[in-house]
Structures are given as C-alpha cells and as structure tokens.
Design a protein around this motif. Sequence first.
Motif, PDB file in Angstrom:
ATOM      1  N   LYS A   1      21.343  -4.180   9.925  1.00  0.00           N
ATOM      2  CA  LYS A   1      20.078  -4.068  10.655  1.00  0.00           C
ATOM      3  C   LYS A   1      19.020  -3.517   9.701  1.00  0.00           C
ATOM      4  CE  LYS A   1      22.624  -3.163  14.940  1.00  0.00           C
ATOM      5  NZ  LYS A   1      22.909  -2.161  15.994  1.00  0.00           N
ATOM      6  N   THR A   2      17.795  -3.959   9.879  1.00  0.00           N
ATOM      7  CA  THR A   2      16.739  -3.595   8.944  1.00  0.00           C
ATOM      8  C   THR A   2      15.536  -2.975   9.656  1.00  0.00           C
ATOM      9  OG1 THR A   2      15.710  -5.787   9.060  1.00  0.00           O
ATOM     10  CG2 THR A   2      17.418  -5.470   7.392  1.00  0.00           C
ATOM     11  N   HIS A   3      14.803  -2.203   8.882  1.00  0.00           N
ATOM     12  CA  HIS A   3      13.567  -1.592   9.390  1.00  0.00           C
ATOM     13  C   HIS A   3      12.636  -1.374   8.209  1.00  0.00           C
ATOM     14  CE1 HIS A   3      11.034   0.863  12.037  1.00  0.00           C
ATOM     15  NE2 HIS A   3      10.885   1.679  11.007  1.00  0.00           N
ATOM     16  N   THR A   4      11.356  -1.614   8.407  1.00  0.00           N
ATOM     17  CA  THR A   4      10.359  -1.348   7.378  1.00  0.00           C
ATOM     18  C   THR A   4       9.393  -0.281   7.884  1.00  0.00           C
ATOM     19  OG1 THR A   4      10.486  -3.609   6.527  1.00  0.00           O
ATOM     20  CG2 THR A   4       8.551  -2.333   5.923  1.00  0.00           C
ATOM     21  N   PHE A   5       9.205   0.758   7.093  1.00  0.00           N
ATOM     22  CA  PHE A   5       8.344   1.871   7.479  1.00  0.00           C
ATOM     23  C   PHE A   5       6.888   1.583   7.106  1.00  0.00           C
ATOM     24  CE2 PHE A   5      12.591   3.579   7.084  1.00  0.00           C
ATOM     25  CZ  PHE A   5      12.693   4.419   8.189  1.00  0.00           C
ATOM     26  N   ALA A   6       5.990   2.398   7.617  1.00  0.00           N
ATOM     27  CA  ALA A   6       4.557   2.162   7.413  1.00  0.00           C
ATOM     28  C   ALA A   6       4.167   2.215   5.935  1.00  0.00           C
ATOM     29  CB  ALA A   6       3.746   3.193   8.205  1.00  0.00           C
ATOM     30  N   ASN A   7       4.899   2.989   5.130  1.00  0.00           N
ATOM     31  CA  ASN A   7       4.572   3.093   3.698  1.00  0.00           C
ATOM     32  C   ASN A   7       5.206   1.976   2.868  1.00  0.00           C
ATOM     33  OD1 ASN A   7       7.235   3.913   3.734  1.00  0.00           O
ATOM     34  ND2 ASN A   7       6.824   6.020   3.084  1.00  0.00           N
ATOM     35  N   GLY A   8       5.871   1.026   3.541  1.00  0.00           N
ATOM     36  CA  GLY A   8       6.451  -0.121   2.855  1.00  0.00           C
ATOM     37  C   GLY A   8       7.919   0.005   2.531  1.00  0.00           C
ATOM     38  N   LEU A   9       8.507   1.176   2.734  1.00  0.00           N
ATOM     39  CA  LEU A   9       9.922   1.382   2.437  1.00  0.00           C
ATOM     40  C   LEU A   9      10.793   0.514   3.350  1.00  0.00           C
ATOM     41  CD1 LEU A   9      12.129   3.014   0.935  1.00  0.00           C
ATOM     42  CD2 LEU A   9      11.983   4.694   2.803  1.00  0.00           C
ATOM     43  N   GLN A  10      11.740  -0.200   2.738  1.00  0.00           N
ATOM     44  CA  GLN A  10      12.648  -1.063   3.486  1.00  0.00           C
ATOM     45  C   GLN A  10      14.008  -0.381   3.629  1.00  0.00           C
ATOM     46  OE1 GLN A  10      12.301  -4.485   0.815  1.00  0.00           O
ATOM     47  NE2 GLN A  10      11.218  -5.597   2.417  1.00  0.00           N
ATOM     48  N   LEU A  11      14.550  -0.431   4.829  1.00  0.00           N
ATOM     49  CA  LEU A  11      15.836   0.202   5.136  1.00  0.00           C
ATOM     50  C   LEU A  11      16.811  -0.852   5.661  1.00  0.00           C
ATOM     51  CD1 LEU A  11      17.606   2.781   5.642  1.00  0.00           C
ATOM     52  CD2 LEU A  11      16.587   2.851   7.947  1.00  0.00           C
ATOM     53  N   ILE A  12      18.031  -0.842   5.112  1.00  0.00           N
ATOM     54  CA  ILE A  12      19.121  -1.704   5.584  1.00  0.00           C
ATOM     55  C   ILE A  12      20.291  -0.805   5.951  1.00  0.00           C
ATOM     56  CG2 ILE A  12      20.628  -3.655   5.066  1.00  0.00           C
ATOM     57  CD1 ILE A  12      18.761  -4.384   2.763  1.00  0.00           C
TER      58      ILE A  12
END
Length: 514
Positions: free
Chosen positions: A29-40
């Motif tokens: 599952k993925t998420h992108t934060f407001a500062n552009g950081l991508q999380l998997i």
Amino acid sequence: MYKYLIVLVCLLLPIEVHAKQGEIQIDAKTHTFANGLQLIVVERDWSPTVSMVVRFKVGSADEHPGITGSAHLLEHMLFKGTPNMGTTDYAAEVPLMAKIDTLGHALTAAIDKTRKPLYRGDMKEVDSLKAALADIQNQQKKYIIKDEFWETYLKNGGSSLNASTSNDGTQYYVSFPANKIELWAYMESDRMADPILREFYSERDVVYEERRLRTDNDPGGKLEEQLNAAAFTSAAYGWPVVGWASDLETVTREEVNDFFHQYYAPNNAVIAIVGDVKFNDMIALVGKYFDSVPPSKIPPPPVQTTEPEQKGERRLSVEYDANPEMVIGWHMPGGGGIDQEVFDIVSSLLSRGRTSRLYKSLVEDKQIASSVYAGSDFARFPSLFTIWVTPKAPHTLDEVEKAIYDEIDKLKTDGPTKWELERTRNQIESDYVRGMQSNLGMAFRLEDMQALTGDWTYINKLKGLREKVASDDVKRVLAKYFIKDNRTVAFLVKPDSTSPKQEAAIDPTKGAAK
C-alpha cells in the motif's frame, strides 16, 4: 538489475506474495505526503520485526566533474549525526567547524596551485594547511560522540544496519524489533532534516583511502573504472561512484552540503517499510516525524546529457601485475526501456548456471576460461551489458574473446531453444522471489522499482514482458546491439605484456605461461 520469479511462490512466501493469473501479487500500500515523500508499506505479521529502507533518488549520475564522489561521501557523512546526535555540545562545535571550513577552502586553493602548469613542486603550503586542519579537527573531537547514530540503532536491537550508493540511488536501511520503529522514525527524520557534516575532511580522507584500496589497488575495480570511462564519453555513468581521486582531494564541505540539500529531501525520497506493522499506523508515524521536513528549495534537475551513438569499437588495456582478465561492454537501453526484458533473458542464457551457453562452452567444454559472467543492468539511463571473463592457463585473452563472439553468433543465428527460454525465465523469477522472502529483501525491491520507474508495480509488468520473449526477440536484439561498433573491450594485462590479446593466464603450478 531486476530478476523476479513465480515458480512455487505460494510455498516460498507468505500470502502477500502469491501466484495469481500469472503475476506476482504483493499486497503493498502506498501514500504520498504533502512534502512529496513517498511511502510503501507491506504488512507481515509472521514475526515481530520490521525492515525499513530510506531511498534517495540520487547517485553518482547526478554529480558533475569537480564534485564526483559526493553521493558516496554523503553515504558516510549521514552517520555523523545532527545537532541532536553525535555531540555533547553542538554550540561549542559551531565556531570550530567554521574554522575548519576556512582552512578547507584554503587547502583546496593550495592544492589547485600544485596542478597549474607553472607549479614547481613546493608542497610547503599544502602540508602546513593540512597540519592546521588536523589540529582544529582534533579540538573538535572532544565534543563528538563517536558513532552515536550507529550505536543507538544497535543497542535497541537494530540489525542489517548499513547504507549503499550506486549510479542511480542512495539507500539507508535497518531491521528492528517492531516495537522500536518510532525510534527509527525519529532518527531518520532528524538526519534527513538537519545532518551535520562533522569530521568532513577526515572522512573525505577515509573515502580517498577506500578508493585507493577498492579501485586503484584492485585489478577488477581498475578495469571496470576504465571500461566505463571509455564507453561513456559524455553520459554520467562515465565516472566512478566513489569519485575521481582529484575531486576527492578538493571537494569542500559546503559543496557537498549544497548537494545534500538539493537532492536529499522528501520530494526526492521513497520509504519502504515491510514487517509487523499496520499501514494506517505507518502513515501516522511517518507523518508525525517526516511531515515537517521541507522539500528542497531547488528541485533536483533532470540529467540532460545523453551518450551519443557509438561509431566504432573501442579497445583499451589496463596494466596491472595480476592475471589477465577481460570485460566487454555493449550499450543497452535504460531500465524499463524497449527490450530490457530481452537483455535479462540474454544474460541468463549466456552465463547463469552450468548449462548456460558461455559457461558450458568456455569453462566446461573448451576449458579455456576459469570463470565467465554476463550481466544486464536495470538503470535510470542507457547503460552497459557486460561480459567478464578470466582465461585459464595457458590460454590467452585472444582465445576467450573469439570464443565469446562465436557463442553470441550462434545465438544470433539459431536463437535459444524453447527449453532454454523456459529454464531461463524460471531461474530469473525464482531468484527474485527468494529475494523477497525477507522483509529487507522485499523493501529493497519495492523502493528500487519505485525510485527507478515511478511505479513499484512495474515488477509485474516486467515479468509479463519476459514471459513473452521469443527466440526471434533474442536474435533481433543480439543482431541490433551485440555488434562491433557498439562495444568497448577492456583488457587487464601485465606491465611487461607486448600484446594484450596474447596475454595468457599463469598456471600457479608451472610458473609464467609461454
């Protein structure tokens, strides 16, 4: 380089990696934060552990002459701490570091003078500045807590702690007990936001020594460096990840610090977390610590310089007192480009296992080589398909080179058999699935594909493309790319060798080959 596999996947891995409709299914599952950081995130609850990889989409290819080696140098420097870690009194360090910077600039200017045409060999100024720099650095040491970053991780159960740098990326990774993950989030966000490049000039000397040991005094390292320098006349893969020695002597802390703030920011980073965690909890945790880290003020610029088409074979020899060796490089497309999947198949056909074409012919049947390896690369930009070979005494580089071309020509003409293609696909996919059995292995593969292609699910697409590779595709790619005008050949020869092509390996039981 990416190798993936589906055979027996249900038995090899837990449920999040399983076979379904010919794909590798990964419940990421993925998420992108407001500062552009991508999380998997991949949730795995079969052991109370978790692995994390922080990937910055920056490597040596993002450097330029004058600061080569900066990405690798930062790999070292980011373990030196922050205003909060690695020091007993950061305020007391600040004026000392300012003096160190001043001396560092003066030293760079003095070294630059020694490189001018009118220089006559006086090293007094350089030696004096080095001594003054060492004195201030020794004064700073009384405030430094050596390896606090590293030790804090280890004392709290961290394992597999390390970092690595390549042409295309830099990654920091660790495995932890799941209940310690908040410590990881604090420490990684702290050094992403405000690393202090303390002990910069002494660490620069450490990296210079690393270069000397692994490249200048290592025959294989020197051969590879010279191959790339010859094969890439303009593209950024032409300089080594560790950097040119002359740049490591003169690059300043401010230059490396500026490089950090442009490239090592959330908008240029991917975090992969795999283990006993919950996705929503990880969004909250990563957001808590990383959300406040600002994106880079100047976004990382794209690498615009490309390598022109090669218009003729390039050949070079590297003199070194070691047994002869040879590497051949053919230009190939970048990762995800047209025919990437065919190059993966070709590399396995040629050298994976005892039944591969080159191993069977050169090592087993003709017994003219002691080792042979072929490798395709999955890179951001067009790179090299390489074949490394070491001749077996008393056979020569000329013999093994001809034998390699003969085997490639056979494959060009006849193509691989159906059995060879099936075996090769199974080997590739099997290796990849084995690599994803560990939390850290899974995290590496996810962040790497995300960083290089912008979509970690390209894992499945690439597997599907490989399944469609036919014998005619192999013949077409070999005919297009594996030609004389597209290759660079580098020989490792002894200093007294009269002809690189006739250089023979030494049989240790008989002395020098005649």
